[in-house]
Scaffold this motif. Structure first.
Motif, PDB file in Angstrom:
ATOM      1  N   ILE A  62     -35.930  51.470 -42.982  1.00  0.00           N
ATOM      2  CA  ILE A  62     -35.528  53.205 -43.038  1.00  0.00           C
ATOM      3  C   ILE A  62     -35.947  53.708 -43.038  1.00  0.00           C
ATOM      4  N   SER A  63     -36.368  55.094 -42.473  1.00  0.00           N
ATOM      5  CA  SER A  63     -36.438  56.526 -43.316  1.00  0.00           C
ATOM      6  C   SER A  63     -34.931  57.235 -42.946  1.00  0.00           C
ATOM      7  N   PHE A  64     -34.829  58.671 -44.075  1.00  0.00           N
ATOM      8  CA  PHE A  64     -33.764  58.674 -43.791  1.00  0.00           C
ATOM      9  C   PHE A  64     -33.908  60.935 -43.757  1.00  0.00           C
ATOM     10  N   GLY A  65     -33.588  61.627 -44.191  1.00  0.00           N
ATOM     11  CA  GLY A  65     -33.263  62.949 -45.257  1.00  0.00           C
ATOM     12  C   GLY A  65     -34.385  63.843 -44.592  1.00  0.00           C
ATOM     13  N   ASN A  66     -32.892  65.149 -45.646  1.00  0.00           N
ATOM     14  CA  ASN A  66     -33.352  65.965 -44.826  1.00  0.00           C
ATOM     15  C   ASN A  66     -33.565  66.907 -46.097  1.00  0.00           C
ATOM     16  N   TYR A  67     -34.062  67.101 -47.325  1.00  0.00           N
ATOM     17  CA  TYR A  67     -33.629  68.298 -48.291  1.00  0.00           C
ATOM     18  C   TYR A  67     -34.489  69.435 -47.931  1.00  0.00           C
ATOM     19  N   LEU A  68     -34.636  70.077 -46.509  1.00  0.00           N
ATOM     20  CA  LEU A  68     -34.587  71.017 -46.328  1.00  0.00           C
ATOM     21  C   LEU A  68     -33.249  72.583 -45.910  1.00  0.00           C
ATOM     22  N   LEU A  69     -32.069  71.504 -44.966  1.00  0.00           N
ATOM     23  CA  LEU A  69     -30.671  71.583 -44.846  1.00  0.00           C
ATOM     24  C   LEU A  69     -30.143  72.992 -45.653  1.00  0.00           C
ATOM     25  N   ASP A  70     -30.039  73.766 -45.471  1.00  0.00           N
ATOM     26  CA  ASP A  70     -28.578  74.880 -46.259  1.00  0.00           C
ATOM     27  C   ASP A  70     -28.101  73.967 -45.626  1.00  0.00           C
ATOM     28  N   SER A  71     -27.122  73.594 -44.959  1.00  0.00           N
ATOM     29  CA  SER A  71     -25.827  73.317 -44.935  1.00  0.00           C
ATOM     30  C   SER A  71     -25.961  71.820 -44.745  1.00  0.00           C
ATOM     31  N   LYS A  72     -24.848  70.884 -45.124  1.00  0.00           N
ATOM     32  CA  LYS A  72     -24.631  69.484 -45.425  1.00  0.00           C
ATOM     33  C   LYS A  72     -24.316  68.823 -43.943  1.00  0.00           C
ATOM     34  N   LYS A  73     -25.110  67.851 -43.243  1.00  0.00           N
ATOM     35  CA  LYS A  73     -25.128  67.434 -42.254  1.00  0.00           C
ATOM     36  C   LYS A  73     -24.850  65.870 -42.590  1.00  0.00           C
ATOM     37  N   LYS A  74     -24.090  64.979 -41.574  1.00  0.00           N
ATOM     38  CA  LYS A  74     -24.672  63.473 -41.617  1.00  0.00           C
ATOM     39  C   LYS A  74     -24.338  62.475 -40.121  1.00  0.00           C
ATOM     40  N   VAL A  75     -24.887  62.020 -40.584  1.00  0.00           N
ATOM     41  CA  VAL A  75     -24.837  60.616 -39.148  1.00  0.00           C
ATOM     42  C   VAL A  75     -23.371  58.775 -39.999  1.00  0.00           C
ATOM     43  N   LEU A  76     -23.360  58.964 -39.243  1.00  0.00           N
ATOM     44  CA  LEU A  76     -22.221  57.948 -39.043  1.00  0.00           C
ATOM     45  C   LEU A  76     -22.367  56.536 -38.723  1.00  0.00           C
ATOM     46  N   ASP A  77     -22.052  55.342 -38.654  1.00  0.00           N
ATOM     47  CA  ASP A  77     -22.681  53.964 -38.432  1.00  0.00           C
ATOM     48  C   ASP A  77     -24.215  54.059 -37.874  1.00  0.00           C
ATOM     49  N   PHE A  78     -24.726  54.082 -38.433  1.00  0.00           N
ATOM     50  CA  PHE A  78     -25.960  53.877 -37.553  1.00  0.00           C
ATOM     51  C   PHE A  78     -26.515  52.520 -37.728  1.00  0.00           C
ATOM     52  N   GLU A  79     -26.357  51.896 -36.620  1.00  0.00           N
ATOM     53  CA  GLU A  79     -26.334  50.365 -36.813  1.00  0.00           C
ATOM     54  C   GLU A  79     -27.913  50.342 -36.883  1.00  0.00           C
ATOM     55  N   VAL A  80     -27.885  49.194 -38.263  1.00  0.00           N
ATOM     56  CA  VAL A  80     -29.613  48.106 -38.453  1.00  0.00           C
ATOM     57  C   VAL A  80     -29.169  46.463 -38.511  1.00  0.00           C
ATOM     58  N   LYS A  81     -29.173  46.242 -37.862  1.00  0.00           N
ATOM     59  CA  LYS A  81     -29.235  44.213 -38.037  1.00  0.00           C
ATOM     60  C   LYS A  81     -27.603  43.935 -38.146  1.00  0.00           C
ATOM     61  N   GLY A  82     -26.579  44.836 -37.721  1.00  0.00           N
ATOM     62  CA  GLY A  82     -25.395  44.590 -37.714  1.00  0.00           C
ATOM     63  C   GLY A  82     -24.557  45.287 -39.360  1.00  0.00           C
ATOM     64  N   ASP A  83     -25.676  46.027 -39.773  1.00  0.00           N
ATOM     65  CA  ASP A  83     -24.991  46.605 -40.618  1.00  0.00           C
ATOM     66  C   ASP A  83     -25.258  47.843 -40.521  1.00  0.00           C
ATOM     67  N   LEU A  84     -23.861  49.080 -41.015  1.00  0.00           N
ATOM     68  CA  LEU A  84     -23.524  50.290 -40.456  1.00  0.00           C
ATOM     69  C   LEU A  84     -23.944  50.891 -42.248  1.00  0.00           C
ATOM     70  N   TYR A  85     -25.089  52.102 -41.772  1.00  0.00           N
ATOM     71  CA  TYR A  85     -25.426  53.077 -42.458  1.00  0.00           C
ATOM     72  C   TYR A  85     -24.662  54.752 -42.590  1.00  0.00           C
ATOM     73  N   LYS A  86     -24.885  55.237 -43.553  1.00  0.00           N
ATOM     74  CA  LYS A  86     -24.033  56.295 -42.987  1.00  0.00           C
ATOM     75  C   LYS A  86     -25.208  57.379 -44.415  1.00  0.00           C
ATOM     76  N   VAL A  87     -25.805  58.339 -43.180  1.00  0.00           N
ATOM     77  CA  VAL A  87     -26.231  59.691 -44.923  1.00  0.00           C
ATOM     78  C   VAL A  87     -25.720  60.797 -44.467  1.00  0.00           C
ATOM     79  N   LYS A  88     -25.552  61.238 -45.558  1.00  0.00           N
ATOM     80  CA  LYS A  88     -25.593  62.105 -46.051  1.00  0.00           C
ATOM     81  C   LYS A  88     -26.563  63.383 -46.902  1.00  0.00           C
ATOM     82  N   THR A  89     -26.703  64.303 -45.902  1.00  0.00           N
ATOM     83  CA  THR A  89     -28.085  65.475 -47.044  1.00  0.00           C
ATOM     84  C   THR A  89     -28.123  66.852 -46.366  1.00  0.00           C
ATOM     85  N   PHE A  90     -28.753  67.578 -47.300  1.00  0.00           N
ATOM     86  CA  PHE A  90     -29.277  68.414 -47.275  1.00  0.00           C
ATOM     87  C   PHE A  90     -29.734  69.105 -49.008  1.00  0.00           C
ATOM     88  N   ARG A  91     -29.962  70.605 -49.326  1.00  0.00           N
ATOM     89  CA  ARG A  91     -31.329  70.664 -49.433  1.00  0.00           C
ATOM     90  C   ARG A  91     -30.749  70.548 -51.301  1.00  0.00           C
TER      91      ARG A  91
END
Length: 138
Positions: A16-45
């Motif tokens: 998996i690839s994730f993250g965006n350090y160029l964002l000025d405000s926090k963004k997130k993705v919840l419940d991204f499923e990969v092989k039955g596992d749920l991933y959550k990512v929060k990212t910004f600068r």
């Protein structure tokens, strides 16, 4: 390489690839499923954080973009990119010793605490990626 506009994605190779350090405000993705596992990512600068099934896996301060993140019983490896030096926290196997390689250079050994967390820093340069490998010793 470039930031991950969709914030998290699954590669053809199963990483998996994730993250965006160029964002000025926090963004997130919840419940991204990969092989039955749920991933959550929060990212910004200021921070990038990855959780798997509600458990913290990786955090960078400030934010970063992580490419080809792969975690196995023997360790983890990925490519990191950021505009600033990074402090990384990874959750691995508790009370286990690992060696850290950055761009194929052994930068030392580190032992996880009782919770399995390990912290280390990486010196970064703008528009330069670093390959990180954390390998279990023994």
């Amino acid at each position: 390489m470039s930031v991950i506009e969709e914030l998290i994605r699954l590669g053809n190779n199963g990483t998996i690839s994730f993250g965006n350090y160029l964002l000025d405000s926090k963004k997130k993705v919840l419940d991204f499923e990969v092989k039955g596992d749920l991933y959550k990512v929060k990212t910004f600068r200021e921070i990038t954080k990855l959780e798997k099934n509600g458990k913290m896996i990786l955090e960078t301060v400030p934010g970063a973009t992580i490419h080809n993140f792969n975690m196995t019983e023997k360790g983890t490896d990925f490519i990191v990119e950021s505009g600033e030096d990074l402090q990384l926290t990874l959750e691995l196997e508790p009370e286990t010793e690992y060696k850290i390689l950055i761009d194929n250079v052994n930068v030392g050994k580190i032992k996880t605490n009782m919770a399995g967390k390990v912290n280390f820093s990486i010196e970064m340069q703008q528009n330069v990626t670093k390959t990180v490998e954390i390998k279990k010793i023994g």
